[in-house]
Write a protein that holds these residues in place. Structure first.
Motif: not given
Length: 211
Positions: A189-192, A197-198, A202-205
């Motif tokens: 369930a945590m795959t996507w 998150l990956g 970096p997009a927010l940073l």
């Protein structure tokens, strides 16, 4: 054969194929990924890593016959060409400088050759009036050497080809990994959320904290 059985066989075939490509590409990338990961850290903290460059200067006197040949060649030179093989051999034997087939800058008064390399720098100058030869070589240490390999700086065409092949292998590793994630996502369930998150971090940073 029922549709369910055919679908299961197709899925099994693609799982085996993807796993095979995934482990082959990971094996090919292993050492390179370690090198590029470690040097990514050293490059990111280059200002905090102390380095003491070691500079050596060598001088010599070019023999008369070689000097005469250089003077004659300088008169016909178009301004940029390698040193003659006899001169390169003499430099290697006399002052341990091996310029290879790099192009030197020729002028009526002087021949100048830049000798950059991973982890260091250097130059060679030959005075065509007196035959005086001067060379300087700077070594910045092993960390600088591997940092320059990371950047492909002054490493030559063979290393450039290696970086290209390594990058393709990394793409195969990542793409097969992504497809395997998709095929197993139903049971994990945590795959996507983890994949998202990956992407988001970096997009927010980049959007909020990079000026």
């Amino acid at each position: 054969m029922s549709p369910g059985t055919a679908s299961a066989r197709r899925r099994g075939f693609w799982l085996r194929t993807l796993h095979q490509w995934h482990w082959i590409s990971s094996a090919l990338c292993l050492v390179g990924m370690l090198l590029f990961s470690i040097t990514g850290i050293t490059l990111n903290h280059a200002a905090q890593i102390p380095a003491t460059p070691d500079t050596q200067t060598r001088t010599a006197q070019l023999p008369g016959d070689l000097l005469a040949a250089l003077v004659a060649q300088a008169d016909d030179s178009d301004g940029s060409e390698p040193l003659p093989p006899r001169v390169r051999s003499w430099l290697a034997d006399t002052i341990d400088v091996r310029p290879g087939a790099r192009e030197a800058e020729w002028s009526p008064d002087e021949i100048y050759l830049s000798l950059p390399r991973p982890g260091g720098d250097g130059w060679l100058a030959i005075d065509l009036a007196s035959g005086a030869v001067e060379s300087e070589s700077t070594d910045r240490g092993w960390i600088s050497y591997f940092n320059d390999l990371h950047k492909g700086r002054n490493a030559g065409p063979a290393w450039s080809w290696f970086i290209d092949v390594f990058a393709v292998a990394c793409l195969v590793f990542c793409i097969t990994g992504l497809v395997l994630l998709q095929m197993h996502a139903g049971q994990r369930a945590m795959t996507w959320p983890m994949v998202g998150l990956g992407v988001v971090v970096p997009a927010l940073l980049a959007l909020l904290l990079i000026h």
